[in-house]
Design an enzyme around this catalytic site. Sequence first.
Site, PDB file in Angstrom:
ATOM      1  N   GLY A   1       0.934  -1.276   0.113  1.00  0.00           N
ATOM      2  CA  GLY A   1      -0.063  -0.183   0.066  1.00  0.00           C
ATOM      3  C   GLY A   1       0.766   1.078  -0.038  1.00  0.00           C
ATOM      4  O   GLY A   1       2.034   1.099   0.157  1.00  0.00           O
ATOM      5  N   PRO A   2       0.268   2.472  -0.233  1.00  0.00           N
ATOM      6  CA  PRO A   2       0.981   3.540  -0.280  1.00  0.00           C
ATOM      7  C   PRO A   2       1.719   4.016   1.106  1.00  0.00           C
ATOM      8  O   PRO A   2       1.155   3.313   2.191  1.00  0.00           O
ATOM      9  CB  PRO A   2      -0.062   4.573  -0.847  1.00  0.00           C
ATOM     10  CG  PRO A   2      -1.363   4.106  -0.036  1.00  0.00           C
ATOM     11  CD  PRO A   2      -1.192   2.526  -0.562  1.00  0.00           C
ATOM     12  N   PRO A   3       2.548   4.916   1.240  1.00  0.00           N
ATOM     13  CA  PRO A   3       2.969   5.283   2.570  1.00  0.00           C
ATOM     14  C   PRO A   3       2.309   5.765   3.599  1.00  0.00           C
ATOM     15  O   PRO A   3       1.158   6.687   3.122  1.00  0.00           O
ATOM     16  CB  PRO A   3       4.093   6.296   2.243  1.00  0.00           C
ATOM     17  CG  PRO A   3       4.519   6.041   0.737  1.00  0.00           C
ATOM     18  CD  PRO A   3       3.366   5.554   0.024  1.00  0.00           C
ATOM     19  N   GLY A   4       2.386   5.559   4.684  1.00  0.00           N
ATOM     20  CA  GLY A   4       1.700   6.180   5.713  1.00  0.00           C
ATOM     21  C   GLY A   4       0.047   5.617   5.890  1.00  0.00           C
ATOM     22  O   GLY A   4      -0.778   6.347   6.984  1.00  0.00           O
ATOM     23  N   VAL A   5      -0.167   4.441   5.711  1.00  0.00           N
ATOM     24  CA  VAL A   5      -1.201   3.922   5.813  1.00  0.00           C
ATOM     25  C   VAL A   5      -1.199   2.780   6.964  1.00  0.00           C
ATOM     26  O   VAL A   5      -2.405   2.249   7.244  1.00  0.00           O
ATOM     27  CB  VAL A   5      -1.872   3.017   4.558  1.00  0.00           C
ATOM     28  CG1 VAL A   5      -2.403   4.268   3.406  1.00  0.00           C
ATOM     29  CG2 VAL A   5      -1.137   2.116   4.239  1.00  0.00           C
ATOM     30  N   GLY A   6      -0.117   2.579   7.658  1.00  0.00           N
ATOM     31  CA  GLY A   6      -0.214   1.768   8.709  1.00  0.00           C
ATOM     32  C   GLY A   6       0.377   0.345   8.505  1.00  0.00           C
ATOM     33  O   GLY A   6       0.035  -0.691   9.359  1.00  0.00           O
ATOM     34  N   LYS A   7       1.004   0.162   7.585  1.00  0.00           N
ATOM     35  CA  LYS A   7       1.871  -1.331   7.280  1.00  0.00           C
ATOM     36  C   LYS A   7       2.501  -1.752   8.543  1.00  0.00           C
ATOM     37  O   LYS A   7       2.536  -2.793   8.774  1.00  0.00           O
ATOM     38  CB  LYS A   7       2.334  -1.209   6.052  1.00  0.00           C
ATOM     39  CG  LYS A   7       1.632  -1.088   4.668  1.00  0.00           C
ATOM     40  CD  LYS A   7       2.262  -1.181   3.298  1.00  0.00           C
ATOM     41  CE  LYS A   7       3.580   0.199   3.392  1.00  0.00           C
ATOM     42  NZ  LYS A   7       3.116   1.336   3.436  1.00  0.00           N
ATOM     43  N   THR A   8       3.624  -0.947   8.757  1.00  0.00           N
ATOM     44  CA  THR A   8       4.505  -1.347   9.867  1.00  0.00           C
ATOM     45  C   THR A   8       3.795  -1.493  11.229  1.00  0.00           C
ATOM     46  O   THR A   8       3.979  -2.299  11.920  1.00  0.00           O
ATOM     47  CB  THR A   8       5.569  -0.264  10.049  1.00  0.00           C
ATOM     48  OG1 THR A   8       6.175   0.026   8.746  1.00  0.00           O
ATOM     49  CG2 THR A   8       6.573  -0.776  10.948  1.00  0.00           C
TER      50      THR A   8
ATOM     51  N   SER B   1      -3.990   2.710 -18.737  1.00  0.00           N
ATOM     52  CA  SER B   1      -5.388   3.331 -18.269  1.00  0.00           C
ATOM     53  C   SER B   1      -5.564   4.688 -18.374  1.00  0.00           C
ATOM     54  O   SER B   1      -6.681   5.092 -18.412  1.00  0.00           O
ATOM     55  CB  SER B   1      -5.470   3.046 -16.714  1.00  0.00           C
ATOM     56  OG  SER B   1      -4.424   4.039 -16.187  1.00  0.00           O
TER      57      SER B   1
ATOM     58  N   LYS C   1      -8.279   5.030  -7.164  1.00  0.00           N
ATOM     59  CA  LYS C   1      -8.579   6.127  -7.950  1.00  0.00           C
ATOM     60  C   LYS C   1      -9.826   6.557  -7.688  1.00  0.00           C
ATOM     61  O   LYS C   1      -9.806   7.890  -7.802  1.00  0.00           O
ATOM     62  CB  LYS C   1      -8.863   5.407  -9.504  1.00  0.00           C
ATOM     63  CG  LYS C   1      -7.354   4.947 -10.112  1.00  0.00           C
ATOM     64  CD  LYS C   1      -7.551   4.288 -11.374  1.00  0.00           C
ATOM     65  CE  LYS C   1      -6.233   3.755 -11.948  1.00  0.00           C
ATOM     66  NZ  LYS C   1      -6.230   2.988 -13.372  1.00  0.00           N
TER      67      LYS C   1
END
Length: 888
Positions: free
Chosen positions: A408-415, A783, A826
């Site tokens: 996912g994109p940065p800052g979404v809580g993966k870590t 796209s 999107k």
Amino acid sequence: MAETVELPSRLAILPFRNKVLLPGAIIRIRCTSHSSVTLVEQELWQKEEKGLIGILPVRDDAEGSSIGTMINPGAGSDSGERSLKFLVGTTDAQKSDAKDQQDLQWHTRGVAARALHLSRGVEKPSGRVTYVVVLEGLSRFNVQELGKRGPYSVARITSLEMTKAELEQVKQDPDFVALSRQFKTTAMELVSVLEQKQKTGGRTKVLLETVPIHKLADIFVASFEMSFEEQLSMLDSVDLKVRLSKATELVDRHLQSIRVAEKITQKVEGQLSKSQKEYLLRQQMRAIKEELGDNDDDEDDVAALERKMQAAGMPSNIWKHAQRELRRLKKMQPQQPGYNSSRVYLELLADLPWDKASEEHELDLKAAKERLDSDHYGLAKVKQRIIEYLAVRKLKPDARGPVLCFVGPPGVGKTSLASSIAAALGRKFVRLSLGGVKDEADIRGHRRTYIGSMPGRLIDGLKRVGVCNPVMLLDEIDKTGSDVRGDPASALLEVLDPEQNKSFNDHYLNVPYDLSKVVFVATANRVQPIPPPLLDRMELIELPGYTQEEKLKIAMRHLIPRVLDQHGLSSEFLKIPEAMVKNIIQRYTREAGVRSLERNLAALARAAAVMVAEHEQSLPLSKDVQKLTSPLLNGRMAEGGEVEMEVIPMGVNDHEIGGTFQSPSALVVDETMLEKILGPPRFDDSEAADRVASAGVSVGLVWTTFGGEVQFVEATSMVGKGEMHLTGQLGDVIKESAQLALTWVRARASDFKLALAGDMNVLDGRDIHIHFPAGAVPKDGPSAGVTLVTALVSLFSQKRVRADTAMTGEMTLRGLVLPVGGIKDKILAAHRYGIKRVILPQRNSKDLVEVPAAVLSSLEVILAKRMEDVLENAFEGGCPWRNNYSKL
């Protein structure tokens, strides 16, 4: 320098734990406990004429003192004060009874002190009042009775200082004269040694010549480091001859310790040659050992290492290998080149957790759900997959679960999700950052033949975490590269394969290590850079960007409390209303995650911190005082207080008494404050309308590693030869899409009434230029096909595209609209930009179930099967064409 003062019959008592203040010494203390703060407020702060307080030593245990007399509080009453029933002549039975009531052992003798400097402060965010007090010891006193006045103690005292007549009589005593001469001689010798060594001591020599001898002993000894028993001994030395004798003994001892240290240094330096300079520290250690009669340090270290290896729990085959290395180490001298490398290697073997594992508690799925919900807002699908993973671990603890990879994109809580998994499993957590790693040795380690070799990050991480079954996060696994030093991604194939990682072989370790007990979790921003074999070993879990509503909830629940805590503030100092947070989200940030939002909130907190700090005020309490400077000396107070103690350089001490206090006021963020701190808004809802104000511009939706984004496409024509120019740092795929779009428009020009006749060339006598703004950002992918066609039709027809409409989709040469990826991201991007209508390929309708209902309800989603459907909905009033598909 302390002066003779007349003591009152009663003094407020400030207890010092395991510390003694001598007459003439100066200390700085920080009062934080309730009793000490109340004492300072009532006895010092609130009084115009600053009085005296008593400093009484206190033991931190219940054992009796071998020096002087220690007292135990009891119960009683005296003139409105709650007496602690202390009498110097109490019986043993009374002492035993008092000891049952309180363990503190109060010394019978103390020192009266006066305040030289006084300041007040308020701790944030608790609001607790504290005081910093600089005290100077004046004269000794004896405690007759100890009582209470509110939360602090008071004592009835008698002075132990001699009268002038008694002092003059003692000075005539030949023994006193001899002791004085001996003390001054020893003290002068010490000052001379210090002057040669540190180039200091001139001021101290002046003190030796000018200060009366009965005060000089206390002042001189107060600057030395000595035990609590020795400090009590000096305090109890009321008799001047006894005091001088003990002071002379302490000064002489300090002098001898300096001489021994110089002797050791001279002995070491005399043995050094030019080729031995690098062993200076080792030689000094040896000389110290020789003075102590102990010269087997290396042997002891090797023996300790062997014991540590025996307790490490190594497998039998690895233990045999370690024993061979240990025997080799014992045969080597510490000066040999390979000694240190062998020792470091054996220490690694001893430190690795071969059989030490985290004690896993029984999995509680309900508690795990609550932990995930409290740490992360939204992400329902991701949380459900984690709960399923934990449920399998609960039913079959030894099951080899999949390697989860959060994308996912940065800052979404993966870590933080990986950290939550570790907490739910009851295991330790270790993070390995793989971003920018291009060397295989970072994974497998360096071979020991190289200088500076070290184990790989996996083995080093296990050594740091100390258990063999942690949750190990492989962060930014898509950021690894490859060069002539190898491919780290290929080395990870063995790590993540459950059939191979049982015997992972690190090049530095050179023995197999079992990684099967480790729970691996990976994170990535994109899937494309990950090699297919490595991708096949992981289960992908996509984390899309957050909606505006989710960001608002995250900010109010998590970000604002964390930002306030990081800046030493609380909601009492700074309040950020929900409407202002929403304003920041809409007008200052456009991102998939919440990091930019947190940075903006931090900017508000920093501005508030400056405003709060500027409210500090200073109140002068006395004058004709010099600024205080002194070295730091550790100290502690009884009753849970905190003391920072400093010994002021000996001499005349006149200091200003000043007080400081803080009066913060709450700040409420409004739009004016937002623009003042964050600047003018970076985004507004009219951006799309302004960009699509002329014909030849359309709005597309694209996917990037940072989530979904809105991409404008601009087309214009000019006199030319029928050529097409493309700009905007485009890839090959998007260039082919542009060529395909132009071909399709030329073929359908007459149908769309772009040409009067079917054989007319719309490019006759003119060139076409298509530009993708934000030229510094690389762009590629199929796209944008429908967006390119719409921009060209708008250009040729001179009809503007609707500003509230965005689109995405790949098209074929026959006009079919094909599905694309990243639909959820999107749509979220369109929602962030204020787009009201979205045109999607019809075959992407299945992806709409992943879009939050709140977002879908605010958008009109139009599904298109053919390019004609896109054009019909992209223009106000539709796009007229002939109902003729003979060319399809």
